[in-house]
Motif scaffolding. Structure first.
Motif, mmCIF file in Angstrom:
data_model
loop_
_atom_site.group_PDB
_atom_site.id
_atom_site.type_symbol
_atom_site.label_atom_id
_atom_site.label_comp_id
_atom_site.label_asym_id
_atom_site.label_seq_id
_atom_site.Cartn_x
_atom_site.Cartn_y
_atom_site.Cartn_z
ATOM 1 N N TYR A 468 0.848 -1.189 0.000
ATOM 2 C CA TYR A 468 0.000 0.000 0.000
ATOM 3 C C TYR A 468 0.882 1.238 0.000
ATOM 4 O O TYR A 468 1.830 1.349 0.785
ATOM 5 C CB TYR A 468 -0.903 0.022 1.239
ATOM 6 C CG TYR A 468 -1.767 -1.203 1.397
ATOM 7 C CD1 TYR A 468 -2.813 -1.445 0.509
ATOM 8 C CD2 TYR A 468 -1.545 -2.101 2.428
ATOM 9 C CE1 TYR A 468 -3.612 -2.567 0.651
ATOM 10 C CE2 TYR A 468 -2.340 -3.224 2.577
ATOM 11 C CZ TYR A 468 -3.366 -3.465 1.686
ATOM 12 O OH TYR A 468 -4.150 -4.569 1.819
ATOM 13 N N ARG A 475 6.082 2.944 0.624
ATOM 14 C CA ARG A 475 5.198 1.806 0.353
ATOM 15 C C ARG A 475 5.313 0.779 1.487
ATOM 16 O O ARG A 475 6.418 0.337 1.836
ATOM 17 C CB ARG A 475 5.544 1.154 -0.976
ATOM 18 C CG ARG A 475 4.540 0.068 -1.410
ATOM 19 C CD ARG A 475 4.763 -0.325 -2.856
ATOM 20 N NE ARG A 475 4.432 0.765 -3.782
ATOM 21 C CZ ARG A 475 3.217 0.994 -4.259
ATOM 22 N NH1 ARG A 475 2.201 0.214 -3.905
ATOM 23 N NH2 ARG A 475 3.004 1.987 -5.110
ATOM 24 N N PRO A 582 -2.262 6.908 4.080
ATOM 25 C CA PRO A 582 -2.221 5.719 3.220
ATOM 26 C C PRO A 582 -3.305 5.780 2.148
ATOM 27 O O PRO A 582 -4.287 6.517 2.257
ATOM 28 C CB PRO A 582 -2.491 4.565 4.193
ATOM 29 C CG PRO A 582 -2.406 5.156 5.564
ATOM 30 C CD PRO A 582 -2.748 6.610 5.423
ATOM 31 N N VAL A 583 -3.127 4.967 1.106
ATOM 32 C CA VAL A 583 -4.149 4.866 0.069
ATOM 33 C C VAL A 583 -5.414 4.270 0.665
ATOM 34 O O VAL A 583 -5.384 3.547 1.668
ATOM 35 C CB VAL A 583 -3.654 4.007 -1.108
ATOM 36 C CG1 VAL A 583 -2.479 4.672 -1.808
ATOM 37 C CG2 VAL A 583 -3.310 2.606 -0.658
ATOM 38 N N THR A 585 -7.258 1.891 -0.255
ATOM 39 C CA THR A 585 -7.433 0.431 -0.311
ATOM 40 C C THR A 585 -6.810 -0.278 0.889
ATOM 41 O O THR A 585 -7.068 -1.458 1.109
ATOM 42 C CB THR A 585 -6.806 -0.128 -1.599
ATOM 43 O OG1 THR A 585 -5.447 0.305 -1.694
ATOM 44 C CG2 THR A 585 -7.580 0.354 -2.817
ATOM 45 N N ALA A 586 -6.008 0.403 1.663
ATOM 46 C CA ALA A 586 -5.410 -0.204 2.857
ATOM 47 C C ALA A 586 -6.478 -0.348 3.937
ATOM 48 O O ALA A 586 -7.446 0.435 3.983
ATOM 49 C CB ALA A 586 -4.247 0.648 3.353
ATOM 50 N N ILE A 594 -3.175 2.549 9.671
ATOM 51 C CA ILE A 594 -3.246 1.232 9.035
ATOM 52 C C ILE A 594 -3.478 0.180 10.107
ATOM 53 O O ILE A 594 -2.739 0.108 11.098
ATOM 54 C CB ILE A 594 -1.953 0.917 8.263
ATOM 55 C CG1 ILE A 594 -1.745 1.936 7.135
ATOM 56 C CG2 ILE A 594 -1.992 -0.494 7.696
ATOM 57 C CD1 ILE A 594 -0.427 1.755 6.404
#
Length: 610
Positions: A468, A475, A582-583, A585-586, A594
């Motif tokens: 992610y 990343r 974070p993006v 999708t995480a 996260i």
């Protein structure tokens, strides 16, 4: 005229003392064998023994080598069918035979001379470097010790009362010894030679017993003919061992000088015994003749016979030790006590098993590797053997791998077969560069096992290959968390966080790992830059595409409560405390941390009691 007085025989001990001394020596025999039972991996000859019995009894008999009779392999086949098929159980058969032999040797020494002679001979057998080794080797020598010692005992009984009833068990013991190893014939031949020279009437009766032995050996006639032909053409081309110290060295574990002195004292005591008893010496002493003379003959003719080795002398070794026991028992009391103490002290010397087999460092330690992998490999791990690695005998892999991996070690030969974690086995003298390249690709090396010529290194890939994106260039590739759910109150939670950079990072970032309860309350946290053994803590120095691992440990609250916690991760700029987002999708918490894992803490409560 001066009269020389020989030492009088030792005074008999009380029954209670005799009992406990005998038990003491037997305990020594047990301990000396059991402490080494699982110490050594098997070498080629032992592996062949196990390979030979792997199948039906008929197959076991068909695979028996020409220079070995079948009895040991038949016994081992039955033993493993009952006791199991692993290192300890296959060695336990030899250990059990060696312990029984200690008791038999004591009994023979007692019958031949005295309890003291039996104790001393049994003590030497119990602690001898040679007998301890062959009492755990997966070969027939321990069984040979047992049957030759029993044959000596039963021969003595027959000589003292040469009846048919006593001849039968003697013949049976001798036949069992011959069916264990053909070298038992040496002991029988020297017995007959003594009878021929000094007791011809008994010799005629003895020939009848030998005829029975010969009839029993008829099924082995073709094998014996082959061995005779091989031996007739032998010219020993190896280096001649020019010293008689081989025997005391092997018996004592490289204390050959001290042991030679003890043997010298034993021979002096034997001379004193014979001087006092020669006119009344019975033919039973002939059973020990091979133990005294055959090692000398084998030494003198070693250039022709090639029999001057401990393996070939094992057939007469019980007789040799009985001679030493009788000799030491006939020394003056003070000297006998000193000899006994010296024996006990020498028995504490380091064991020297490699006098009888190839040295451990000369062979690849397949057993130890497979044992280690059984503990170290995780589900999903794969094992890669470098194509250029001479990585051990195929027989060793055949035996040890299914013992610890019943379904086989999961191996990979191509990149697509490899898992995230790969154990890569090489000989560092040379390896295949293509294989090394794909094993190392997208993986980091961590722990390793083994010596340089047989070394397995763990290469680990990140839990999440793509991961992610955090911020615009950091990343996150997932976490390894141990020990794993459920937890106890107060447990330490260890984790490894995998990171990389898509492009050079403009500054140094810090990371925070936190334990949050169900109400969103912060219970525990660890903040700071990257923490790892090899990774640089300055993220600004990271190379794009390179994996880095951050190691963290948090402790769960030690409040004894049963609860569910959230383990969360945040990356931020330490100067201004600004988080990197974070993006989407995480897996994120409401505050966009996260979520690494959900921690279930189990506690004992009255409601759970039954």
């Amino acid at each position: 005229m001066t009269t020389v007085h020989s030492p009088t025989p030792p005074r008999p001990a009380s029954k209670r003392t005799a009992f406990w001394l005998t038990i003491f020596i037997l305990v020594i025999a047990v301990v000396y064998r059991l402490i080494h039972l699982g110490e050594l991996s098997m070498w080629w000859d032992e592996l062949w023994s196990v390979f030979q019995i792997n199948g039906t009894l008929v197959q076991t008999l068909e695979r028996t080598p020409v220079d070995w009779p079948p009895l040991y392999y038949v016994v081992l086949h039955v033993w493993t069918a009952l006791a199991g098929h692993n290192d300890l159980t296959v060695r336990a058969l030899s250990a059990f035979a060696g312990i029984l032999t200690t008791a038999v040797i004591y009994r023979v020494g007692q019958v031949l001379h005295s309890r003291q002679a039996g104790w001393l001979a049994a003590l030497i057998f119990a602690i001898s470097n040679t007998t301890v080794y062959f009492s755990i080797e997966v070969r027939g020598y321990a069984l040979l010790y047992l049957f030759t010692a029993a044959a000596i005992w039963l021969y003595v009984r027959w000589v003292r009362k040469p009846t048919f009833r006593r001849a039968i068990p003697y013949a049976v013991a001798a036949i069992l010894a011959l069916y264990t190893h053909y070298t038992a014939a040496i002991l029988i031949a020297f017995t007959g030679l003594y009878l021929l020279l000094f007791a011809r009437r008994l010799f005629v009766r003895w020939l009848g017993i030998v005829a029975v032995m010969g009839i029993a050996l008829l099924p082995q006639a073709s094998r014996l003919a082959q061995i005779a032909q091989i031996r007739a053409n032998v010219v020993w081309v190896g280096e001649i061992n020019a010293t008689l110290l081989m025997i005391p060295r092997a018996l004592s574990g490289h204390q050959e000088i001290a042991y030679s002195l003890l043997i010298g004292l034993a021979l002096v005591g034997l001379i004193l015994y014979l001087r006092r008893n020669l006119p009344q010496t019975h033919p039973e002493i002939g059973a020990l003749l091979a133990g005294l003379l055959f090692p000398v003959i084998a030494y003198l003719l070693q250039g022709r016979l090639g029999l001057y080795s401990i393996r070939y002398l094992n057939a007469v070794l019980p007789a040799t030790l009985l001679i030493f026991g009788i000799g030491l028992a006939n020394l003056p009391p003070r000297l006998r006590q000193i000899s006994t103490i010296a024996l006990l002290i020498m028995g504490l010397a380091p064991w020297q098993p490699f006098d009888f087999r190839p040295h451990y460092s000369d062979a690849k330690p397949v057993r130890d590797l497979v044992q280690a992998m059984a503990v170290k490999m995780h589900p999903g791990d794969t094992f890669v053997i470098d194509p250029k690695c001479p990585c051990g005998e195929s027989m060793a892999w055949w035996y040890y791998e299914p013992l610890y991996f019943p379904g086989g070690i999961p191996k990979a030969t191509q990149p697509e077969q490899a898992g995230r974690r790969v154990w890569y086995l090489v000989d560092q003298r040379g390896n295949d560069k293509d294989t090394e390249a794909w094993v190392k690709r997208d993986r980091l090396s961590s722990e390793f096992w083994g010596p340089w010529y047989f070394i397995a290194t763990l290469y680990e890939g990140a839990p999440l290959k793509e991961g992610y994106l955090v911020g615009d260039s950091l990343r996150f590739h997932g976490a390894d968390i141990t020990p794993g759910n459920p937890y106890h109150s107060g447990d330490a939670v260890q984790m490894r966080l995998w990171w990389s950079a898509d492009k050079p990072l403009p500054t140094d970032y810090s990371f925070s790992v936190r334990i949050i309860d169900q109400d969103g309350k912060l219970l525990s946290q660890v903040d700071g830059p990257l923490s790892g053994a090899t990774a640089p803590i300055q993220t600004s120095t990271w190379q794009p595409g390179q994996l880095y691992v951050d190691t963290r440990t948090l402790t769960l609250p030690a409040d004894g409560r049963q609860a569910t916690y959230s383990l969360q991760l945040v990356a931020y700029q330490p100067l201004d405390q600004v988080r990197l987002e974070p993006v989407a999708t995480a897996p994120l918490s409401p505050d966009k941390s996260i979520i690494l894992d959900t921690l279930e803490v189990i506690a004992y409560t009255p409601e759970l009691a039954h």
